[in-house]
Write an enzyme that holds these catalytic residues in place. Structure first.
Site, mmCIF file in Angstrom:
data_model
loop_
_atom_site.group_PDB
_atom_site.id
_atom_site.type_symbol
_atom_site.label_atom_id
_atom_site.label_comp_id
_atom_site.label_asym_id
_atom_site.label_seq_id
_atom_site.Cartn_x
_atom_site.Cartn_y
_atom_site.Cartn_z
ATOM 1 N N GLY A 196 0.901 -1.160 0.039
ATOM 2 C CA GLY A 196 -0.030 -0.059 0.119
ATOM 3 C C GLY A 196 1.028 1.137 0.108
ATOM 4 N N GLY A 207 0.591 -4.580 0.936
ATOM 5 C CA GLY A 207 -0.784 -4.728 0.048
ATOM 6 C C GLY A 207 -0.642 -5.329 -1.238
ATOM 7 N N GLU A 210 6.176 -5.319 7.774
ATOM 8 C CA GLU A 210 5.779 -4.186 8.401
ATOM 9 C C GLU A 210 6.203 -4.041 9.872
ATOM 10 O OE1 GLU A 210 2.755 -5.390 5.089
ATOM 11 O OE2 GLU A 210 4.102 -6.643 6.646
ATOM 12 N N ASP A 253 -0.590 -6.800 7.702
ATOM 13 C CA ASP A 253 -2.024 -6.764 7.601
ATOM 14 C C ASP A 253 -2.491 -7.577 6.253
ATOM 15 O OD1 ASP A 253 -1.176 -4.741 6.080
ATOM 16 O OD2 ASP A 253 -2.930 -3.550 6.599
#
Length: 359
Positions: A71, A119, A142, A150
């Site tokens: 992301g 992402g 992350e 995530d």
């Protein structure tokens, strides 16, 4: 052929042959996923899922360097400081897309050629078919930016062999090429020079079933030559990974690594010690809890974590240190695992009530 693009053409959505093709198109930015891209992909995916003429969905990236490096977390951090609603919407819409890919009734083929992280993993790993090449680089990095793995990481990581997923999540270790297939993240491996041919063969299929698509992928996989006989890079370390990372607390994992004392263990210790202590603790619990949850339950849990991270210190500090100032010296708060209490961790997992993610 029909096209749906926005002015910047960050993502191309095209019907080709029997397929809907999603092309992530920010090559200079390693095809990082923006809110705008997520908002375009989701409705088109749902349309193609309902369309009797669309029998297959393909997702790929442009530029050859990356499928999708994650992301656009710089955009997320800036938005998070300025606009709480935007940050709620970004993660909500991204996780809804991840879930839609997992539940998609049409075969979904992700060509994960090049860098595939964060992402980018979310828009590929939940699909039915994931095709790696010798240039694929997979990671969930992350914990180094004060976040957690995530996009459903709490679902797919604990389901990898042994404690491999826990190791990948806590250390951000990078898997490359054929190892992405050997780890179980990719379903197939294809030499990159054959990728265009593979796509053409998929697009040329007439009314393909899931089995027809699998046959094409299997044929290419069987013919791929690169690193065919290479052992899995972590094979010799898997026994250690399985025992050292099987503890239920970060403190115990660190003690295990210290006591083991091998060069492999000490190297992991060095890496883990650079990570956000808060991220390490919430990530370990995320994976332990996620190991027995459905993907939908995991994404609901991760949405709670995402919102807590946006309101905290470490994520914005991680983005500053890694992406903005690039000094690679984040000042974590708290700076020590001991200072991250069970109560602190529990707060990350608290229900958001009416703001919880609904899938």
């Amino acid at each position: 052929m029909s096209k749906h693009t926005n002015a910047a053409e960050e993502v191309l959505l095209e019907r080709k042959g029997c397929a809907g093709v999603i092309t992530l198109n920010r090559p200079k930015l390693l095809n990082t996923l923006t809110f705008n891209m997520v908002r375009q992909i989701y409705p088109q995916l749902k349309k193609w899922e309902q369309d009797p003429e669309t029998l297959l969905i393909i997702i790929k990236g442009t530029g050859g360097k990356a499928f999708c490096a994650g992301g656009d977390i710089r955009e997320v951090s800036e938005a998070g400081k300025a606009n709480k609603k935007l940050i709620q919407d970004f993660f909500r819409d991204e996780y809804i897309l991840n879930n839609a890919i997992a539940s998609c009734r049409k075969p979904y083929v992700a060509l994960i050629h090049g860098i595939t992280m964060g992402g980018g993993v979310g828009v590929s790993v939940h699909g039915q078919f994931r095709v790696a090449t010798e240039k694929t680089v997979f990671a969930m990095p992350e914990t180094a930016i004060g976040l957690f793995p995530d996009v459903g990481g709490g679902y797919f990581l604990p389901r990898l062999q042994g404690k491999l997923g826990y190791f990948l999540a806590l250390t951000g270790f990078r898997l490359k090429g054929r190892d992405v297939h050997k780890a179980g993240i990719a379903t197939h491996f294809v030499d990159s020079e054959k990728l265009d041919m593979l796509e053409e063969d998929l697009l040329a299929l007439k009314s393909p079933s899931k089995e027809n698509i699998a046959d094409v992928l299997e044929t290419y996989h069987a013919k791929s030559q690169i690193d065919q006989d290479k052992r899995f890079i972590l094979e010799e370390h898997m026994d250690k990974i399985n025992s050292l990372f099987s503890a239920n607390t970060m403190e115990q994992i660190i003690e295990n690594l210290q006591q083991d004392g091998s060069s492999f263990a000490l190297e992991q210790l060095k890496i883990i010690n650079r990570m956000s202590p808060t991220s390490l603790k919430i990530t370990l619990r995320q994976l332990i809890e996620g190991s027995s949850k459905t993907l939908q339950e995991v994404l609901t849990m991760e949405y709670r974590l995402s919102q807590a991270c946006m309101g905290g210190h470490d994520f914005h500090e991680g983005v500053r240190a890694v992406l903005i100032d690039k000094d690679q010296s984040p000042k974590w708060k708290p700076a020590d695992l001991k200072e991250v209490t069970d109560e602190d961790v529990n707060n990350y997992f608290k229900s958001l009530g009416s703001n919880d993610l609904k899938l």
